[in-house]
Scaffold this motif. Structure first.
Motif, PDB file in Angstrom:
ATOM      1  N   GLU B 396       0.823  -1.206   0.000  1.00  0.00           N
ATOM      2  CA  GLU B 396       0.000   0.000   0.000  1.00  0.00           C
ATOM      3  C   GLU B 396       0.861   1.261   0.000  1.00  0.00           C
ATOM      4  N   ARG B 397       2.031   1.162   0.612  1.00  0.00           N
ATOM      5  CA  ARG B 397       2.921   2.308   0.692  1.00  0.00           C
ATOM      6  C   ARG B 397       3.322   2.803  -0.699  1.00  0.00           C
ATOM      7  N   ALA B 399       1.262   2.615  -3.336  1.00  0.00           N
ATOM      8  CA  ALA B 399       0.093   2.954  -4.141  1.00  0.00           C
ATOM      9  C   ALA B 399       0.137   4.421  -4.547  1.00  0.00           C
ATOM     10  N   GLY B 400      -0.066   4.670  -5.818  1.00  0.00           N
ATOM     11  CA  GLY B 400      -0.157   6.031  -6.313  1.00  0.00           C
ATOM     12  C   GLY B 400       1.144   6.808  -6.272  1.00  0.00           C
ATOM     13  N   LEU B 401       2.251   6.139  -6.164  1.00  0.00           N
ATOM     14  CA  LEU B 401       3.533   6.845  -6.128  1.00  0.00           C
ATOM     15  C   LEU B 401       3.764   7.591  -7.439  1.00  0.00           C
ATOM     16  N   GLN B 403       1.721   9.301  -9.144  1.00  0.00           N
ATOM     17  CA  GLN B 403       1.153  10.647  -9.159  1.00  0.00           C
ATOM     18  C   GLN B 403       1.945  11.582  -8.259  1.00  0.00           C
ATOM     19  N   ARG B 404       2.424  11.052  -7.149  1.00  0.00           N
ATOM     20  CA  ARG B 404       3.099  11.907  -6.190  1.00  0.00           C
ATOM     21  C   ARG B 404       4.531  12.207  -6.637  1.00  0.00           C
ATOM     22  N   TYR B 467       0.841  -1.348  -8.408  1.00  0.00           N
ATOM     23  CA  TYR B 467       0.442  -0.518  -7.277  1.00  0.00           C
ATOM     24  C   TYR B 467       0.887   0.923  -7.471  1.00  0.00           C
ATOM     25  N   MET B 468       2.099   1.115  -7.984  1.00  0.00           N
ATOM     26  CA  MET B 468       2.616   2.479  -8.119  1.00  0.00           C
ATOM     27  C   MET B 468       1.845   3.264  -9.164  1.00  0.00           C
ATOM     28  N   ALA B 473      -3.561   6.800  -4.512  1.00  0.00           N
ATOM     29  CA  ALA B 473      -2.792   6.941  -3.281  1.00  0.00           C
ATOM     30  C   ALA B 473      -3.721   6.909  -2.084  1.00  0.00           C
ATOM     31  N   ALA B 477      -1.174   9.118   2.657  1.00  0.00           N
ATOM     32  CA  ALA B 477       0.090   8.895   1.972  1.00  0.00           C
ATOM     33  C   ALA B 477       1.072  10.017   2.264  1.00  0.00           C
ATOM     34  N   THR B 479       4.806  11.849   1.216  1.00  0.00           N
ATOM     35  CA  THR B 479       5.767  11.924   0.123  1.00  0.00           C
ATOM     36  C   THR B 479       7.108  11.419   0.630  1.00  0.00           C
TER      37      THR B 479
END
Lengths: 173, 520
Positions: B396-397, B399-401, B403-404, B467-468, B473, B477, B479
């Motif tokens: 989960e950590r 997830a959405g990396l 975008q960030r 996941y990434m 995210a 979350a 950064t």
């Protein structure tokens, strides 16, 4: 002839005592008793070193290990003031597999040693190699001439071990 | 009559990289004593500089002809010199990763970098040891430094457990190795590998059991260090509990150095033994390790633990290369006369060996940069508050990396693809070289198992990428912590992973040279 018999008798005395004391280290529930058994193990092991003509190693074994290091061990155990209730032995599949592996290794080694030829190993009869064997003069000579690189490597090992011990002993980083 | 040894400057050439690292480590250690300012970034810079200089010396050494040095206790050959260069690269990157990691935790100390450099020096010395006692001492230099590094940050119960486990099991395996060496000494009366190998055929006829027992114990000791199944139990716990930059160094450096020592030792110690024995042993171990590592990694949601199991699988692919060295097909041919023609290995090493050395070295190089990058990304995503909780490295950590931090996500994707062996990354080329060398040696079946099991691996590597890039995210979350040294290390590894995967350049030619290993 008699000297050979004496050597045999002494060997068995030292060997059985070493193994007995080593078992004591493992099976004693009191840490102090364990540590004292370790002293006895080192002591009897020194006897075997003498039978092997390794006088210097035997002396160092008694002075350094049985003497200095074990005293430190005892200090540490007393300072920690542990209770004598150790963890209770439990059996899990991995533990049983590990135990079986140890027993298997032991049986294999016994089988190997039983099959060794009774005659002396070829290289131990080499007169040039056995001259002065085990004396401190001989040991010093070869250590500073023929074994220079391993000798220096040990100094690096000791430095790393000291640094590692200091880092691990710090309460919190 | 004392015979004074005579050394020339050339004798010290093989240990020069290690000497540079040790001197820098001592300076770093003492810098803590005389420290006046609170900023410690210069320590990381000094450590990185030392690895660069040592790596430069090692690369220079790699073009020297193979020879014995320091009374036969050490060898200077391209195989060990390239390994040293790779260790320096890995250590340099790990130092850069550590700087930001430790600063964020307020734990940056000179001792940490000193221990890292000592560990690197031990790895370099282990790779060039040609005698059992020297080998054992150098193995311990490397191991003790890594034990201490594992337990450096003791926050939460995990690091202490990891350090203790690693120490106890490592001491046990080192004792096995030492006992095996003692049995071989009993059988042959020598500890220098070249002398042991000369006396081995006669000793094997006299007492085969003793020789087998000695060899088996020595191999068990090495198998522990390279984390081969069934000696892999410690790996996930230790890799998870150690500070992440240290895990990166362990997965790349410790393993690589132990592999080089394993290859060197086993090449010398098979003289006079039925040639199919080492082949069956190494192929069996390769098979178990490839399959076991990949299957164990499958269910892991904890990315750090998954990478630990994946490092077991990668050890399996390397063992496949070692098995190829002993493949029966080439064993009878007498080719590849290297620099040392009248050595005990003449005629023993099959003619596929230059391909195998190239494969092993290139694979190690690829794994070094990839694993440092992957663990480096994980270390930057860790949060200090999570140290005592268990979910620090959950999928989960990630997830959405994308975008960030799109750059980070791209780099991590490159590392994951490289670990899975997908082109155009260095991991693909490494697998290609290694598997094609194995096929050349006639190991079709094993190579097929290797390819199939790495396909299994692609699943859990790609899951991180999914996941990434495809999961939103989570609300809480954070950064990643930015620090210029961490970013420098990650950019370097990412560039190396993709760059070497597209243009391997002269490196493959250098790695493929004959006379790669002393005695060959």
């Amino acid at each position: 002839m008699t000297s050979a018999i004496v050597e045999q008798v002494l060997f068995w005395v030292f060997a059985i005592s070493t193994i007995g004391a080593a078992c004591g280290v493992i099976f004693a529930r009191n840490p102090i008793a364990s540590a004292m058994s370790l002293v006895a193990t080192f002591f009897f092991l020194a006897g075997i070193y003498i039978l092997l003509w390794a006088h210097t190693i035997a002396a160092l074994q008694v002075l350094v290990y049985a003497g200095a290091i074990m005293v430190l061990f005892l200090f540490v155990i007393m300072l920690l003031s542990l209770s004598d209730h150790g963890p209770v032995m439990t059996f899990s599949p991995t533990r049983i597999a590990g135990g079986a592996a140890v027993v298997g290794l032991f049986v294999a080694l016994v089988a190997v040693f039983r099959r060794l030829p009774v005659t002396e190993l070829a290289w131990t009869t080499d007169a040039a190699k056995m001259k002065d064997f085990g004396s401190i003069k001989h040991l010093g000579e070869i250590m500073y001439t023929q074994w220079l690189f391993p000798f220096e490597a040990v100094s690096l090992l000791l430095l790393v071990a000291i640094l590692g011990a200091v880092v691990v002993a710090k309460p919190r980083i | 009559m004392i015979v004074t040894p005579v050394f020339t400057l050339n004798d010290f050439l093989p240990v020069m990289p290690a000497a540079v690292l040790v001197v820098a480590a001592i300076v770093l250690m003492l810098s803590e004593v005389f420290l006046v300012s609170a900023t410690r970034t210069y320590q990381a810079m000094l450590a990185t500089l030392a690895t660069v200089v040592a790596g430069g010396v090692a690369v220079h050494n790699a073009f020297e002809p193979a020879r014995a040095a320091l009374q036969g206790y050490a060898v200077l050959d391209p195989f060990s010199s390239w390994m040293t260069a790779m260790v320096c690269l890995g250590t340099g990157l790990a130092v850069l990763l550590s700087s930001g990691f430790l600063k964020h935790r307020n734990a940056e100390r000179g001792e940490f970098y000193a221990l890292m450099l000592f560990a690197a020096a031990g790895m370099s010395l282990l790779a060039l040891s040609a005698e059992f006692i020297t080998l054992f001492i150098n193995l311990e230099v490397m191991s003790i430094a890594t034990y201490a590094l594992t337990a450096f940050l003791r926050r939460g119960p995990r690091p202490s457990e990891a350090g203790f486990k690693y120490f106890i099991l490592g001491a046990f395996s080192a004792a096995l190795l030492l006992y095996g060496a003692a049995l071989l000494y009993g059988a042959t009366g020598a500890t220098k590998l070249i002398e042991v190998s000369a006396a081995l055929p006669a000793a094997f006829i006299a007492s085969p059991g003793l020789v087998y027992a000695g060899l088996g114990l020595v191999l068990a000791g090495f198998a522990f260090k390279v984390a081969a199944v069934p000696f892999h139990m410690w790996t996930p716990d230790v890799y998870e509990g150690a500070p992440t930059p240290v895990t990166a160094l362990m997965s790349a450096g410790v393993k690589a150095a132990a592999f080089i020592a394993l290859v060197r030792t086993s090449l010398f110690l098979v003289k006079g033994i039925p040639p199919e024995m080492p082949f069956y042993l190494f192929s069996g171990m390769a098979l178990l390790t490839m399959i076991g590592g990949n299957l164990l990694a499958l269910p892991q949601r904890n990315v750090k633990r998954m990478l630990a199991y994946s490092s077991i699988a990668h050890a399996g692919y390397l063992l496949l290369g070692v098995a190829a060295l002993f493949a029966p097909q080439g064993a009878a041919t007498t080719t590849d006369v290297g620099v040392f023609s009248a050595t005990p290995l003449m005629g023993l090493v099959p003619n596929v060996s230059s391909g195998v050395y190239k494969g092993i070295l290139f694979y190690l190089l690829g794994y070094t940069v990839t694993s440092l990058g992957a663990f480096g990304t994980i270390s930057a995503l860790e949060r200090r508050e999570d140290e005592t909780r268990g979910n620090t490295w959950d999928l989960e950590r990630f997830a959405g990396l994308a975008q960030r931090r799109p750059g980070w996500a791209l780099a991590m994707a490159a590392f994951m693809l490289s670990l899975g062996g997908v082109p155009p990354t260095v991991g693909f080329l490494g697998k290609l070289f290694l598997f094609s060398a194995a096929v050349d040696a006639g190991l079709l079946g094993l190579a097929a198992v290797g390819i199939l099991s790495s396909v299994v691996g692609v699943y859990f590597y790609l899951r991180v990428v999914v996941y990434m890039f495809m999961r939103p995210a989570p609300a809480d979350a954070t950064t990643p912590v930015r620090h210029w040294t961490t970013e420098l290390a990650l950019i370097t590894s990412a560039v190396a992973v993709v760059g070497l995967g597209i243009v391997p350049g002269p490196i493959t030619e250098w790695f493929g040279r004959l006379g790669m290993i002393f005695g060959h």
